[in-house]
Design a protein around this motif. Structure first.
Motif, PDB file in Angstrom:
ATOM      1  N   GLY A 118      -8.066 -36.180  41.599  1.00 44.70           N
ATOM      2  CA  GLY A 118      -8.541 -37.225  41.150  1.00 44.70           C
ATOM      3  C   GLY A 118      -9.696 -36.774  39.914  1.00 44.70           C
ATOM      4  O   GLY A 118      -9.667 -37.399  38.735  1.00 44.70           O
ATOM      5  N   PHE A 119     -10.106 -35.460  40.272  1.00 48.64           N
ATOM      6  CA  PHE A 119     -10.993 -34.917  39.172  1.00 48.64           C
ATOM      7  C   PHE A 119     -10.436 -34.542  37.866  1.00 48.64           C
ATOM      8  O   PHE A 119     -10.569 -34.900  36.879  1.00 48.64           O
ATOM      9  N   THR A 120      -8.900 -33.760  38.344  1.00 49.83           N
ATOM     10  CA  THR A 120      -8.280 -33.252  37.054  1.00 49.83           C
ATOM     11  C   THR A 120      -7.594 -34.506  36.273  1.00 49.83           C
ATOM     12  O   THR A 120      -7.346 -34.444  35.077  1.00 49.83           O
ATOM     13  N   GLU A 121      -7.425 -35.377  37.017  1.00 53.67           N
ATOM     14  CA  GLU A 121      -6.766 -36.651  36.499  1.00 53.67           C
ATOM     15  C   GLU A 121      -7.943 -37.120  35.405  1.00 53.67           C
ATOM     16  O   GLU A 121      -7.587 -37.654  34.156  1.00 53.67           O
ATOM     17  N   SER A 122      -8.907 -37.367  35.717  1.00 57.64           N
ATOM     18  CA  SER A 122      -9.990 -38.158  34.900  1.00 57.64           C
ATOM     19  C   SER A 122     -10.441 -36.842  33.758  1.00 57.64           C
ATOM     20  O   SER A 122     -11.165 -37.341  32.651  1.00 57.64           O
ATOM     21  N   HIS A 123     -10.043 -35.637  33.996  1.00 52.41           N
ATOM     22  CA  HIS A 123     -10.251 -34.569  32.907  1.00 52.41           C
ATOM     23  C   HIS A 123      -9.137 -34.143  32.496  1.00 52.41           C
ATOM     24  O   HIS A 123      -8.726 -33.084  32.080  1.00 52.41           O
ATOM     25  N   ARG A 124      -7.857 -35.052  32.395  1.00 55.59           N
ATOM     26  CA  ARG A 124      -6.496 -34.836  32.041  1.00 55.59           C
ATOM     27  C   ARG A 124      -6.237 -33.781  30.912  1.00 55.59           C
ATOM     28  O   ARG A 124      -5.741 -32.696  30.992  1.00 55.59           O
ATOM     29  N   ASN A 125      -6.676 -34.366  29.827  1.00 60.39           N
ATOM     30  CA  ASN A 125      -6.608 -33.658  28.369  1.00 60.39           C
ATOM     31  C   ASN A 125      -7.155 -32.271  28.486  1.00 60.39           C
ATOM     32  O   ASN A 125      -6.529 -31.343  28.122  1.00 60.39           O
ATOM     33  N   SER A 126      -8.514 -32.246  28.873  1.00 63.06           N
ATOM     34  CA  SER A 126      -9.156 -30.980  28.742  1.00 63.06           C
ATOM     35  C   SER A 126      -8.600 -30.033  29.750  1.00 63.06           C
ATOM     36  O   SER A 126      -8.495 -28.758  29.338  1.00 63.06           O
ATOM     37  N   PHE A 127      -7.994 -30.338  30.859  1.00 64.77           N
ATOM     38  CA  PHE A 127      -7.301 -29.360  31.798  1.00 64.77           C
ATOM     39  C   PHE A 127      -6.073 -28.859  31.329  1.00 64.77           C
ATOM     40  O   PHE A 127      -5.685 -27.694  31.277  1.00 64.77           O
ATOM     41  N   ALA A 128      -5.205 -29.696  30.516  1.00 66.09           N
ATOM     42  CA  ALA A 128      -4.198 -29.327  29.868  1.00 66.09           C
ATOM     43  C   ALA A 128      -4.628 -28.135  28.858  1.00 66.09           C
ATOM     44  O   ALA A 128      -3.836 -27.301  28.567  1.00 66.09           O
ATOM     45  N   ILE A 129      -5.580 -28.481  28.077  1.00 59.20           N
ATOM     46  CA  ILE A 129      -5.870 -27.491  26.816  1.00 59.20           C
ATOM     47  C   ILE A 129      -6.286 -26.102  27.679  1.00 59.20           C
ATOM     48  O   ILE A 129      -5.669 -25.075  27.036  1.00 59.20           O
ATOM     49  N   LEU A 130      -7.000 -26.258  28.733  1.00 60.02           N
ATOM     50  CA  LEU A 130      -7.354 -24.933  29.407  1.00 60.02           C
ATOM     51  C   LEU A 130      -5.941 -24.231  29.932  1.00 60.02           C
ATOM     52  O   LEU A 130      -6.203 -22.772  29.729  1.00 60.02           O
ATOM     53  N   GLN A 131      -5.127 -24.655  30.188  1.00 59.95           N
ATOM     54  CA  GLN A 131      -3.826 -24.305  30.846  1.00 59.95           C
ATOM     55  C   GLN A 131      -3.125 -23.535  29.762  1.00 59.95           C
ATOM     56  O   GLN A 131      -2.460 -22.708  29.697  1.00 59.95           O
ATOM     57  N   ASN A 132      -3.058 -24.415  28.590  1.00 57.75           N
ATOM     58  CA  ASN A 132      -1.929 -24.285  27.710  1.00 57.75           C
ATOM     59  C   ASN A 132      -2.590 -23.287  26.656  1.00 57.75           C
ATOM     60  O   ASN A 132      -1.844 -22.521  26.018  1.00 57.75           O
ATOM     61  N   GLU A 133      -3.825 -23.154  26.641  1.00 59.85           N
ATOM     62  CA  GLU A 133      -4.586 -22.261  25.395  1.00 59.85           C
ATOM     63  C   GLU A 133      -5.320 -20.988  26.130  1.00 59.85           C
ATOM     64  O   GLU A 133      -6.142 -20.380  25.489  1.00 59.85           O
ATOM     65  N   ALA A 134      -5.032 -20.821  27.456  1.00 58.55           N
ATOM     66  CA  ALA A 134      -5.607 -19.832  28.082  1.00 58.55           C
ATOM     67  C   ALA A 134      -5.813 -18.360  27.378  1.00 58.55           C
ATOM     68  O   ALA A 134      -6.839 -17.889  27.513  1.00 58.55           O
ATOM     69  N   ILE A 135      -4.492 -18.212  26.784  1.00 56.83           N
ATOM     70  CA  ILE A 135      -4.696 -16.624  26.112  1.00 56.83           C
ATOM     71  C   ILE A 135      -5.511 -16.592  24.938  1.00 56.83           C
ATOM     72  O   ILE A 135      -6.374 -15.577  24.650  1.00 56.83           O
ATOM     73  N   GLY A 136      -5.682 -17.804  24.276  1.00 55.63           N
ATOM     74  CA  GLY A 136      -6.670 -17.951  23.086  1.00 55.63           C
ATOM     75  C   GLY A 136      -8.244 -18.223  23.276  1.00 55.63           C
ATOM     76  O   GLY A 136      -8.875 -18.234  22.512  1.00 55.63           O
ATOM     77  N   LEU A 137      -8.397 -18.271  24.863  1.00 62.61           N
ATOM     78  CA  LEU A 137      -9.738 -18.726  25.040  1.00 62.61           C
ATOM     79  C   LEU A 137     -10.708 -17.681  24.956  1.00 62.61           C
ATOM     80  O   LEU A 137     -10.271 -16.511  25.298  1.00 62.61           O
ATOM     81  N   PRO A 138     -12.055 -17.798  24.776  1.00 61.55           N
ATOM     82  CA  PRO A 138     -13.097 -16.470  24.609  1.00 61.55           C
ATOM     83  C   PRO A 138     -13.004 -15.825  26.131  1.00 61.55           C
ATOM     84  O   PRO A 138     -12.800 -16.334  27.012  1.00 61.55           O
ATOM     85  N   HIS A 139     -13.495 -14.695  26.159  1.00 62.75           N
ATOM     86  CA  HIS A 139     -13.487 -13.972  27.663  1.00 62.75           C
ATOM     87  C   HIS A 139     -14.346 -14.681  28.524  1.00 62.75           C
ATOM     88  O   HIS A 139     -14.013 -14.858  29.817  1.00 62.75           O
ATOM     89  N   ALA A 140     -15.652 -15.488  28.145  1.00 61.46           N
ATOM     90  CA  ALA A 140     -16.330 -15.929  28.948  1.00 61.46           C
ATOM     91  C   ALA A 140     -15.867 -17.127  29.630  1.00 61.46           C
ATOM     92  O   ALA A 140     -15.968 -17.414  30.451  1.00 61.46           O
ATOM     93  N   ALA A 141     -14.991 -17.956  28.714  1.00 62.81           N
ATOM     94  CA  ALA A 141     -14.497 -19.208  29.208  1.00 62.81           C
ATOM     95  C   ALA A 141     -13.335 -18.773  30.314  1.00 62.81           C
ATOM     96  O   ALA A 141     -13.210 -19.572  31.244  1.00 62.81           O
ATOM     97  N   VAL A 142     -12.581 -17.788  30.134  1.00 57.93           N
ATOM     98  CA  VAL A 142     -11.634 -17.340  31.044  1.00 57.93           C
ATOM     99  C   VAL A 142     -12.292 -16.870  32.361  1.00 57.93           C
ATOM    100  O   VAL A 142     -11.624 -17.379  33.173  1.00 57.93           O
ATOM    101  N   GLU A 143     -13.562 -16.245  32.340  1.00 57.38           N
ATOM    102  CA  GLU A 143     -14.103 -15.961  33.383  1.00 57.38           C
ATOM    103  C   GLU A 143     -14.717 -17.110  34.229  1.00 57.38           C
ATOM    104  O   GLU A 143     -14.795 -16.947  35.324  1.00 57.38           O
ATOM    105  N   ALA A 144     -15.200 -18.086  33.420  1.00 62.14           N
ATOM    106  CA  ALA A 144     -15.550 -19.236  33.878  1.00 62.14           C
ATOM    107  C   ALA A 144     -14.376 -20.163  34.704  1.00 62.14           C
ATOM    108  O   ALA A 144     -14.504 -20.707  35.836  1.00 62.14           O
ATOM    109  N   VAL A 145     -13.260 -20.275  34.274  1.00 58.33           N
ATOM    110  CA  VAL A 145     -12.158 -20.849  35.063  1.00 58.33           C
ATOM    111  C   VAL A 145     -11.698 -19.846  36.241  1.00 58.33           C
ATOM    112  O   VAL A 145     -11.551 -20.680  37.250  1.00 58.33           O
TER     113      VAL A 145
END
Length: 224
Positions: A118-145
């Protein structure tokens, strides 16, 4: 303007028929302003992708200056990290609350999965961005995930251990990681299948994971 709460739209007149001064508009508190900025940033990151998102656009949608955005978060990386930190806290709150209502390990896991999806559905687009752009995210963001995954591990592993106390700790750890990985993939799949509800996603996950775990449990009980 988004940054203010309008008390009235017109000045009106006083008892003498003279135009009365408009009531002052109430400024947002710092906490409310921060929540607004994070909500808008999440929208822009989801629409544009992290790398293409511009701080100028986020500031404009919030009705604030770009320097104010930097004052709060330091950089675009800092803004993304703040979004992830807030999401992690909210995810933990909703899943932990749901699991606390469970009556047995299976029911507890089911409730947690429904809350998670339910949570990931309400954040559907943001969740997809995190998964699809993981390689390009800053290190701190990867650590947060990754911290979010550890957080979910901490919720699931005790339920697994309660269900099958005779299984070795390393097995509980491995099976918990498998469930977490499956949940991430199902959540990503759900971004392309809006017809799948959180309840259905939880049902599919349990059908696959729990039946397999049940076989391991039966085998362990027999060997014991």
């Amino acid at each position: 303007m988004v940054g203010y709460i309008d008390v009235t739209q017109t000045t009106g007149q006083d008892a003498t028929g003279q135009e009365a001064p408009a009531p002052r508009r109430k400024r947002m508190s710092r906490a409310d302003r921060e929540r607004q900025m994070l909500a808008v940033a999440e929208e822009v990151f989801a629409e544009r992708g992290f790398r293409a998102a511009a701080m100028e656009e986020i500031a404009e949608r919030c009705g604030v200056s770009k320097p104010m955005l930097y004052e709060y978060f330091g950089s675009k990386d800092g803004l993304l990290l703040a979004c992830l930190t807030r999401a992690r806290a909210e995810l933990h709150e909703v899943t932990a609350a749901a699991m606390a209502e469970g009556t047995d390990p299976l029911d507890t896991l089911h409730r947690g999965l429904v809350a998670y999806y339910g949570f990931t559905e309400s954040h559907r687009n943001s969740f997809a961005i995190l998964q699809n752009e993981a390689i390009g995210l800053p290190h701190a963001a990867v650590e947060a995930v990754e911290a979010t995954r550890r957080q979910q591990h901490g919720l699931i592993a005790p339920i697994m251990a309660q269900w099958a106390p005779e299984l070795p700790e390393i097995a509980i750890e491995a099976y918990t990681e498998i469930i977490i990985g499956a949940c991430e993939r199902i959540s990503l799949w759900c971004t392309t299948r809006p017809d799948v509800t959180p309840e259905q996603a939880a049902h599919y996950t349990l059908d696959f994971c729990w039946l397999g775990l049940q076989g391991l449990y039966d085998r362990a009980a027999t060997d014991g």
